[in-house]
Design a protein around this motif. Sequence first.
Motif, PDB file in Angstrom:
ATOM      1  N   SER A  37       0.797  -1.234   0.000  1.00 51.70           N
ATOM      2  CA  SER A  37       0.000   0.000   0.000  1.00 51.70           C
ATOM      3  C   SER A  37       0.824   1.275   0.000  1.00 51.70           C
ATOM      4  CB  SER A  37      -0.928   0.034   1.214  1.00 51.70           C
ATOM      5  OG  SER A  37      -1.816  -1.032   1.174  1.00 51.70           O
ATOM      6  N   TRP A  38       1.925   1.294   0.695  1.00 55.08           N
ATOM      7  CA  TRP A  38       2.702   2.520   0.866  1.00 55.08           C
ATOM      8  C   TRP A  38       3.915   2.573  -0.042  1.00 55.08           C
ATOM      9  CZ3 TRP A  38      -0.815   5.060   2.964  1.00 55.08           C
ATOM     10  CH2 TRP A  38      -1.594   4.542   3.984  1.00 55.08           C
ATOM     11  N   VAL A  39       3.900   1.828  -1.129  1.00 57.40           N
ATOM     12  CA  VAL A  39       5.045   1.767  -2.037  1.00 57.40           C
ATOM     13  C   VAL A  39       4.611   2.203  -3.429  1.00 57.40           C
ATOM     14  CG1 VAL A  39       6.771   0.234  -3.066  1.00 57.40           C
ATOM     15  CG2 VAL A  39       6.074  -0.104  -0.691  1.00 57.40           C
ATOM     16  N   ILE A  40       5.417   3.050  -4.075  1.00 59.16           N
ATOM     17  CA  ILE A  40       5.173   3.457  -5.450  1.00 59.16           C
ATOM     18  C   ILE A  40       5.823   2.421  -6.353  1.00 59.16           C
ATOM     19  CG2 ILE A  40       5.636   5.211  -7.208  1.00 59.16           C
ATOM     20  CD1 ILE A  40       5.625   7.293  -4.918  1.00 59.16           C
ATOM     21  N   SER A  41       5.014   1.729  -7.149  1.00 63.09           N
ATOM     22  CA  SER A  41       5.485   0.676  -8.044  1.00 63.09           C
ATOM     23  C   SER A  41       5.848   1.282  -9.405  1.00 63.09           C
ATOM     24  CB  SER A  41       4.396  -0.384  -8.205  1.00 63.09           C
ATOM     25  OG  SER A  41       4.822  -1.377  -9.094  1.00 63.09           O
ATOM     26  N   VAL A  42       7.059   0.981  -9.898  1.00 68.19           N
ATOM     27  CA  VAL A  42       7.591   1.633 -11.086  1.00 68.19           C
ATOM     28  C   VAL A  42       7.803   0.633 -12.223  1.00 68.19           C
ATOM     29  CG1 VAL A  42       9.454   3.099 -11.972  1.00 68.19           C
ATOM     30  CG2 VAL A  42       8.775   3.271  -9.563  1.00 68.19           C
ATOM     31  N   SER A  43       7.166   0.914 -13.361  1.00 63.80           N
ATOM     32  CA  SER A  43       7.360   0.145 -14.593  1.00 63.80           C
ATOM     33  C   SER A  43       8.489   0.777 -15.398  1.00 63.80           C
ATOM     34  CB  SER A  43       6.078   0.151 -15.431  1.00 63.80           C
ATOM     35  OG  SER A  43       5.024  -0.444 -14.731  1.00 63.80           O
ATOM     36  N   GLY A  58       0.035  -2.776 -15.176  1.00 59.35           N
ATOM     37  CA  GLY A  58      -1.293  -3.086 -14.654  1.00 59.35           C
ATOM     38  C   GLY A  58      -1.705  -2.094 -13.599  1.00 59.35           C
ATOM     39  N   THR A  59      -2.879  -2.308 -13.062  1.00 58.23           N
ATOM     40  CA  THR A  59      -3.430  -1.371 -12.085  1.00 58.23           C
ATOM     41  C   THR A  59      -2.644  -1.351 -10.780  1.00 58.23           C
ATOM     42  OG1 THR A  59      -4.987  -3.038 -11.318  1.00 58.23           O
ATOM     43  CG2 THR A  59      -5.762  -1.512 -13.030  1.00 58.23           C
ATOM     44  N   GLY A  60      -1.832  -2.361 -10.524  1.00 62.96           N
ATOM     45  CA  GLY A  60      -0.997  -2.374  -9.326  1.00 62.96           C
ATOM     46  C   GLY A  60       0.278  -1.570  -9.481  1.00 62.96           C
ATOM     47  N   CYS A  61       0.552  -1.100 -10.696  1.00 60.53           N
ATOM     48  CA  CYS A  61       1.718  -0.261 -10.950  1.00 60.53           C
ATOM     49  C   CYS A  61       1.276   1.196 -10.889  1.00 60.53           C
ATOM     50  CB  CYS A  61       2.317  -0.582 -12.307  1.00 60.53           C
ATOM     51  SG  CYS A  61       2.844  -2.307 -12.452  1.00 60.53           S
ATOM     52  N   ASP A  62       2.187   2.088 -10.530  1.00 60.35           N
ATOM     53  CA  ASP A  62       1.821   3.490 -10.334  1.00 60.35           C
ATOM     54  C   ASP A  62       2.296   4.420 -11.435  1.00 60.35           C
ATOM     55  OD1 ASP A  62       0.452   3.311  -7.756  1.00 60.35           O
ATOM     56  OD2 ASP A  62       2.407   2.689  -7.000  1.00 60.35           O
ATOM     57  N   LEU A  63       3.516   4.235 -11.919  1.00 66.10           N
ATOM     58  CA  LEU A  63       4.073   5.138 -12.910  1.00 66.10           C
ATOM     59  C   LEU A  63       5.232   4.461 -13.627  1.00 66.10           C
ATOM     60  CD1 LEU A  63       6.865   6.202 -11.351  1.00 66.10           C
ATOM     61  CD2 LEU A  63       5.230   7.647 -10.195  1.00 66.10           C
ATOM     62  N   ILE A 122       4.009  13.899  -7.008  1.00 66.49           N
ATOM     63  CA  ILE A 122       4.677  13.088  -8.037  1.00 66.49           C
ATOM     64  C   ILE A 122       3.642  12.504  -8.991  1.00 66.49           C
ATOM     65  CG2 ILE A 122       5.960  10.940  -8.411  1.00 66.49           C
ATOM     66  CD1 ILE A 122       7.542  11.713  -5.818  1.00 66.49           C
ATOM     67  N   PHE A 123       2.576  11.943  -8.453  1.00 72.12           N
ATOM     68  CA  PHE A 123       1.526  11.366  -9.298  1.00 72.12           C
ATOM     69  C   PHE A 123       0.891  12.426 -10.198  1.00 72.12           C
ATOM     70  CE2 PHE A 123       0.254   7.521  -6.416  1.00 72.12           C
ATOM     71  CZ  PHE A 123       1.478   6.926  -6.687  1.00 72.12           C
ATOM     72  N   ASN A 124       0.592  13.604  -9.643  1.00 69.26           N
ATOM     73  CA  ASN A 124      -0.059  14.663 -10.407  1.00 69.26           C
ATOM     74  C   ASN A 124       0.829  15.252 -11.490  1.00 69.26           C
ATOM     75  OD1 ASN A 124      -2.379  14.391  -8.884  1.00 69.26           O
ATOM     76  ND2 ASN A 124      -1.917  16.129  -7.551  1.00 69.26           N
ATOM     77  N   SER A 125       2.131  15.081 -11.362  1.00 68.02           N
ATOM     78  CA  SER A 125       3.057  15.711 -12.304  1.00 68.02           C
ATOM     79  C   SER A 125       3.570  14.763 -13.389  1.00 68.02           C
ATOM     80  CB  SER A 125       4.243  16.304 -11.541  1.00 68.02           C
ATOM     81  OG  SER A 125       4.961  15.273 -10.875  1.00 68.02           O
ATOM     82  N   CYS A 126       3.131  13.517 -13.387  1.00 68.22           N
ATOM     83  CA  CYS A 126       3.563  12.568 -14.419  1.00 68.22           C
ATOM     84  C   CYS A 126       3.083  13.011 -15.802  1.00 68.22           C
ATOM     85  CB  CYS A 126       3.023  11.163 -14.128  1.00 68.22           C
ATOM     86  SG  CYS A 126       3.851  10.327 -12.776  1.00 68.22           S
ATOM     87  N   ARG A 127       3.904  12.751 -16.814  1.00 68.29           N
ATOM     88  CA  ARG A 127       3.499  13.034 -18.190  1.00 68.29           C
ATOM     89  C   ARG A 127       2.661  11.873 -18.693  1.00 68.29           C
ATOM     90  NH1 ARG A 127       8.067  13.154 -22.043  1.00 68.29           N
ATOM     91  NH2 ARG A 127       7.152  11.423 -23.137  1.00 68.29           N
ATOM     92  N   ASP A 128       1.444  12.160 -19.078  1.00 66.68           N
ATOM     93  CA  ASP A 128       0.501  11.138 -19.509  1.00 66.68           C
ATOM     94  C   ASP A 128       1.006  10.435 -20.770  1.00 66.68           C
ATOM     95  OD1 ASP A 128      -1.806   9.625 -19.392  1.00 66.68           O
ATOM     96  OD2 ASP A 128      -3.019  11.106 -20.445  1.00 66.68           O
ATOM     97  N   ASN A 139      -0.348   3.489 -16.518  1.00 69.76           N
ATOM     98  CA  ASN A 139      -0.929   4.032 -15.291  1.00 69.76           C
ATOM     99  C   ASN A 139      -0.888   5.562 -15.318  1.00 69.76           C
ATOM    100  OD1 ASN A 139      -1.632   4.426 -12.378  1.00 69.76           O
ATOM    101  ND2 ASN A 139      -1.751   2.210 -12.560  1.00 69.76           N
ATOM    102  N   ARG A 140      -0.160   6.203 -14.422  1.00 69.75           N
ATOM    103  CA  ARG A 140      -0.151   7.671 -14.394  1.00 69.75           C
ATOM    104  C   ARG A 140       0.777   8.258 -15.447  1.00 69.75           C
ATOM    105  NH1 ARG A 140      -1.091   5.612  -9.636  1.00 69.75           N
ATOM    106  NH2 ARG A 140      -2.765   6.503  -8.394  1.00 69.75           N
TER     107      ARG A 140
END
Length: 172
Positions: A37-43, A58-63, A122-128, A139-140
């Motif tokens: 839960s408290w970890v940012i998963s990176v692809s 997948g949905t378990g990855c964050d950025l 960090i999430f809000n600033s990702c380039r889509d 993901n983000r």
Amino acid sequence: DMYTSTWNSGVLHFASAGNGGDDSIGDNGSGFPGSASWVISVSALDPDGTLTSFSNYGTGCDLCAPGIAVYTTDRSDSAGYSGNDYTYFAGTSAASPCAAGVGALMAAQFPFATPSQLRTAIFNSCRDLGTAGIDTFYNRGFINAFNALRENAPSNDTCSSPIVIDSNFYAN
């Protein structure tokens, strides 16, 4: 439990999504600890901005972050990969520290920010990338240090109006 405890103590965590090339493992693409839960998963991304063939997603990855030809320090001599002090390597294990570097920049810029505030910025600033908005594949999107540092300062930051130094005056 340790991730929760350290998160509550102010630590922002990053982990690689894994190199299985699919979205079927762990928690919808990311194995542990990325699925915590408290970890940012990176692809991992190719240099052209597409997801690598080996990266989990997948949905378990964050950025996403660079995951091919990442230039880094190497262990010395025969203990290392190349016999030199530096080497190139690839994988989500290369992408995760790139993303963690952005987290470190954010924490330095906003030292009073909580891990939750840093993660949100960090999430809000990702380039889509890919389908507009959060999607299953990217993901983000691609983590972006410049955009992250330009995010609004957290409300508990005592320096909400920084002075930009635009010369080398202080370098002397």
